[in-house]
Design a protein around this motif. Structure first.
Motif, PDB file in Angstrom:
ATOM      1  N   SER A 175      -2.306   3.765  -2.592  1.00  7.33           N
ATOM      2  CA  SER A 175      -3.324   3.166  -3.015  1.00  7.33           C
ATOM      3  C   SER A 175      -3.340   3.207  -4.685  1.00  7.33           C
ATOM      4  O   SER A 175      -3.801   4.307  -5.146  1.00  7.33           O
ATOM      5  CB  SER A 175      -4.746   3.711  -2.548  1.00  7.33           C
ATOM      6  OG  SER A 175      -5.818   3.162  -3.310  1.00  7.33           O
ATOM      7  N   ARG A 218      -5.516   1.788  -6.511  1.00 13.33           N
ATOM      8  CA  ARG A 218      -6.961   1.702  -6.874  1.00 13.33           C
ATOM      9  C   ARG A 218      -7.546   3.141  -7.098  1.00 13.33           C
ATOM     10  O   ARG A 218      -8.130   3.731  -8.201  1.00 13.33           O
ATOM     11  CB  ARG A 218      -7.823   1.178  -6.105  1.00 13.33           C
ATOM     12  CG  ARG A 218      -7.607  -0.493  -6.429  1.00 13.33           C
ATOM     13  CD  ARG A 218      -8.700  -1.547  -5.567  1.00 13.33           C
ATOM     14  NE  ARG A 218      -8.407  -1.283  -4.136  1.00 13.33           N
ATOM     15  CZ  ARG A 218      -8.969  -1.843  -3.109  1.00 13.33           C
ATOM     16  NH1 ARG A 218     -10.206  -2.637  -3.549  1.00 13.33           N
ATOM     17  NH2 ARG A 218      -8.587  -1.724  -2.122  1.00 13.33           N
ATOM     18  N   SER A 219      -7.125   3.928  -5.985  1.00 11.40           N
ATOM     19  CA  SER A 219      -7.512   5.063  -5.989  1.00 11.40           C
ATOM     20  C   SER A 219      -6.682   6.123  -6.883  1.00 11.40           C
ATOM     21  O   SER A 219      -6.861   7.397  -7.285  1.00 11.40           O
ATOM     22  CB  SER A 219      -7.649   5.944  -4.404  1.00 11.40           C
ATOM     23  OG  SER A 219      -6.352   6.149  -3.977  1.00 11.40           O
ATOM     24  N   MET A 249      -5.742   5.062  -9.896  1.00  9.75           N
ATOM     25  CA  MET A 249      -5.795   4.649 -11.280  1.00  9.75           C
ATOM     26  C   MET A 249      -5.855   5.522 -12.350  1.00  9.75           C
ATOM     27  O   MET A 249      -4.793   5.429 -13.361  1.00  9.75           O
ATOM     28  CB  MET A 249      -6.687   3.464 -11.399  1.00  9.75           C
ATOM     29  CG  MET A 249      -6.599   2.363 -12.201  1.00  9.75           C
ATOM     30  SD  MET A 249      -5.254   1.483 -11.730  1.00  9.75           S
ATOM     31  CE  MET A 249      -4.856   0.407 -13.055  1.00  9.75           C
ATOM     32  N   VAL A 309      -3.930  -3.064  -1.674  1.00  9.13           N
ATOM     33  CA  VAL A 309      -4.877  -3.812  -2.332  1.00  9.13           C
ATOM     34  C   VAL A 309      -4.512  -5.315  -2.234  1.00  9.13           C
ATOM     35  O   VAL A 309      -3.297  -5.577  -2.399  1.00  9.13           O
ATOM     36  CB  VAL A 309      -5.183  -3.317  -3.870  1.00  9.13           C
ATOM     37  CG1 VAL A 309      -4.178  -3.664  -4.406  1.00  9.13           C
ATOM     38  CG2 VAL A 309      -6.404  -3.989  -4.283  1.00  9.13           C
ATOM     39  N   PRO A 343      -5.627  -4.299  -9.884  1.00  7.61           N
ATOM     40  CA  PRO A 343      -5.983  -3.911 -11.268  1.00  7.61           C
ATOM     41  C   PRO A 343      -5.314  -4.309 -12.408  1.00  7.61           C
ATOM     42  O   PRO A 343      -4.967  -3.475 -13.182  1.00  7.61           O
ATOM     43  CB  PRO A 343      -6.389  -2.359 -11.013  1.00  7.61           C
ATOM     44  CG  PRO A 343      -5.185  -1.870 -10.328  1.00  7.61           C
ATOM     45  CD  PRO A 343      -5.205  -3.110  -9.023  1.00  7.61           C
TER      46      PRO A 343
END
Length: 364
Positions: A110, A112-113, A115, A137, A143
């Motif tokens: 992941s 996003r987690s 980042m 994602v 992102p």
DNA sequence: ATGGTAGTTGAACTA
């Protein structure tokens, strides 16, 4: 080889100085006074060139205060700097136009987690190319903006919840390809590639396979077969390649914690090894560029150099894991590879992925 | 042999 940039050998001085003077400028340095006397054209133009070279670090200015006993000092360039007649101008020797770049693979579990961890890691290690797997994602939510703020271009191929791959790079990649050329497995985002400095960078997330009785194991074997077909097809085989990713296969007995217990289980199974050997074993029918090598093993023969540790069994704390993330590269790139390491440190840090980054350094 | 944890999406799935 086309990927090697020709060295830039563009001194701005030949039209203003004789060959002898130019040589002297590199070997011993010449005083400003002597330069003025030996200048072929306008001295003002020469001074302008010198200031320009000085400002970008191509030459150094050594001030010796009229050759007195005072120790000579290197004058730092600044806007208001001036040249004195006795200053020695020393042209820095042409450094070879070769730089070292880090190319990385990292299953981030992941994006996003991860980042904060990812951005911090990029800042610390300053890699050139970073291949991510399990971004988890969908494309509209990738992102990219935050990564751009950190100085990275991105290309990505993702889906909701599962899988997803991306390549971050200081310079944008060209000829980006997402998924298999022949349309295989188009519902899963597991493959992306692009060209960087004349090298095709291939980033893959191979199915995990669950267990050897599972349909997912059949899928894993087929995926590896299709991957081999993909990279040996004509459209890939012209360029040298670096194929990286989470292969979910430990290649050798030293790459698992307990080879006897693991033998025949998923991620350490003869049928998986057979598929991986298609990439790694010499084969006269393969083109030169598709003969790949396990770059980590070019530098490190130690056992238990793992890239993944199970969250569930507290594998990292127990020192039990597998080396399943790989950097494979064409024969023609072997002499350019300078190192390959696993950053297991970050696996022990805050909010880690279950995988550690694998880093190779390539000199081009 | 089971279950342990982490992530995403909303109780179940993947790893």
């Amino acid at each position: 080889m086309t990927l090697l940039a020709s060295p830039t050998n563009s001194s701005p001085y030949p039209e203003m100085l004789g060959q002898d003077q130019l040589l002297l400028l590199q070997e011993e340095g010449i005083s400003v006074r002597e330069l003025r006397n030996g200048c072929l054209g306008s001295f003002r133009n020469l001074v302008e060139k010198i200031f320009n070279s000085w400002s970008i670090g191509e030459l150094s200015v050594v001030r010796n205060w009229g050759r007195s006993q005072v120790e000579a000092q290197t004058v730092i360039y600044e806007n208001s700097a001036c040249l004195l007649p006795d200053d020695i101008i020393l042209l820095k020797k042409e450094v070879e136009a070769v730089s070292s770049y880090k190319v990385v693979t990292w299953n981030v579990n992941s994006v996003r987690s991860r980042m904060n961890v990812l951005l911090q890691w990029l800042e610390t290690h300053q890699p050139e190319v970073v291949c991510l797997q399990e971004t988890k994602v969908e494309d509209s939510m990738f992102p990219a903006w935050e990564l751009e703020q950190a100085g990275y271009h991105s290309c990505w191929y993702g889906q909701k919840t599962y899988n997803g791959v991306a390549i971050l790079s200081r310079q944008p990649l060209t000829d980006i390809r997402k998924g298999f050329e022949n349309g295989y497995d188009s519902e899963n985002a597991r493959l992306i590639s692009g060209i960087w400095k004349g090298i095709r960078i291939i980033n893959v997330y191979v199915p995990q396979g669950q267990n050897t009785e599972s349909e997912k194991f059949v899928y894993k074997l087929e995926f590896l077969k299709q991957l081999f077909l993909e990279i040996t097809s004509g459209t890939y085989s012209d360029l040298p390649m670096i194929m990286v990713g989470d292969f979910n296969v430990a290649l050798d007995s030293g790459d698992v914690n307990d080879p006897e217990a693991m033998m025949g289980h998923v991620s350490y199974h003869p049928r998986e090894h057979e598929r991986m050997n298609a990439f790694l074993n010499p084969n006269p029918s393969k083109s030169e560029q598709t003969q790949l090598h396990d770059i980590f093993r070019c530098f490190d023969s130690r056992e238990h150099q793992f890239t993944w540790w199970d969250f569930r069994t507290r594998g990292f704390e127990r020192g039990e894991g597998m080396r399943i993330d790989h950097i494979l590269a064409s024969s023609s790139l072997l002499t350019l590879m300078k190192s390959c390491t696993i950053d297991s440190h970050v696996r022990g840090g805050e909010k880690p992925s279950d995988h550690a980054p694998v880093i190779c350094e390539i000199e081009i």
